[in-house]
Design a protein around this motif. Structure first.
Motif, short mmCIF file in Angstrom:
data_model
loop_
_atom_site.label_atom_id
_atom_site.label_comp_id
_atom_site.label_asym_id
_atom_site.label_seq_id
_atom_site.Cartn_x
_atom_site.Cartn_y
_atom_site.Cartn_z
N GLN A 133 -45.82 -14.04 23.91
CA GLN A 133 -46.44 -14.53 22.68
C GLN A 133 -46.08 -13.64 21.50
O GLN A 133 -45.83 -14.13 20.40
N LYS A 134 -46.04 -12.34 21.71
CA LYS A 134 -45.70 -11.42 20.64
C LYS A 134 -44.20 -11.39 20.36
O LYS A 134 -43.79 -11.17 19.22
N PRO A 149 -41.36 -13.90 20.98
CA PRO A 149 -40.84 -15.17 21.50
C PRO A 149 -39.35 -15.07 21.81
O PRO A 149 -38.62 -14.35 21.14
N GLU A 204 -47.53 -12.92 29.66
CA GLU A 204 -47.97 -13.94 28.70
C GLU A 204 -48.15 -13.35 27.32
O GLU A 204 -47.69 -13.92 26.33
N THR A 205 -48.81 -12.20 27.22
CA THR A 205 -49.01 -11.59 25.91
C THR A 205 -47.69 -11.08 25.34
O THR A 205 -47.47 -11.17 24.13
N SER A 242 -49.92 -23.01 26.59
CA SER A 242 -50.72 -21.86 27.00
C SER A 242 -52.20 -22.20 27.04
O SER A 242 -52.96 -21.60 27.80
N GLN A 243 -52.65 -23.15 26.22
CA GLN A 243 -54.07 -23.53 26.22
C GLN A 243 -54.41 -24.38 27.43
O GLN A 243 -55.54 -24.38 27.89
N ASN A 267 -43.37 -23.56 18.36
CA ASN A 267 -44.57 -22.73 18.43
C ASN A 267 -45.79 -23.56 18.81
O ASN A 267 -46.63 -23.11 19.59
N ALA A 271 -45.62 -24.27 22.47
CA ALA A 271 -45.95 -23.08 23.25
C ALA A 271 -47.46 -22.85 23.26
O ALA A 271 -48.03 -22.49 24.30
N LYS A 272 -48.12 -23.05 22.13
CA LYS A 272 -49.57 -22.87 22.07
C LYS A 272 -50.28 -23.91 22.93
O LYS A 272 -51.24 -23.60 23.62
#
Length: 78
Positions: free
Chosen positions: A34-35, A37, A30-31, A75-76, A68, A71-72
């Motif tokens: 995010q870093k 894409p 996941e990290t 993930s939330q 973006n 995607a946020k």
């Protein structure tokens, strides 16, 4: 220590290791995503050209910001 107790401890340690490894790998991916894409503006530009569209900078920025934001939001929810 009896043989049964040794086997029980080994099975418990294996189960804890598998569960911990799964969640650790999931968090790492996941990290990483995010870093880094999977799609950037250059890739998006090439895709639009291949589809026969002339990509303007405004359209590229709109599509990237919407991707973006999506995607946020996803993930939330997790």
């Amino acid at each position: 220590m009896s043989m049964g107790m040794t086997i029980l401890i080994a099975v418990i340690a294996l189960a804890v290791g598998l569960v911990g490894g799964f969640f650790g790998a999931r968090k790492y991916m996941e990290t990483y995503l995010q870093k880094n894409p999977p799609i950037n503006e250059d890739m998006l530009r090439m895709m639009m050209v291949q589809m026969g569209q002339k990509p303007s900078e405004k359209k590229l920025h709109q599509m990237m910001s919407s991707m973006n934001a999506q995607a946020k939001n996803s993930s939330q929810k997790k």
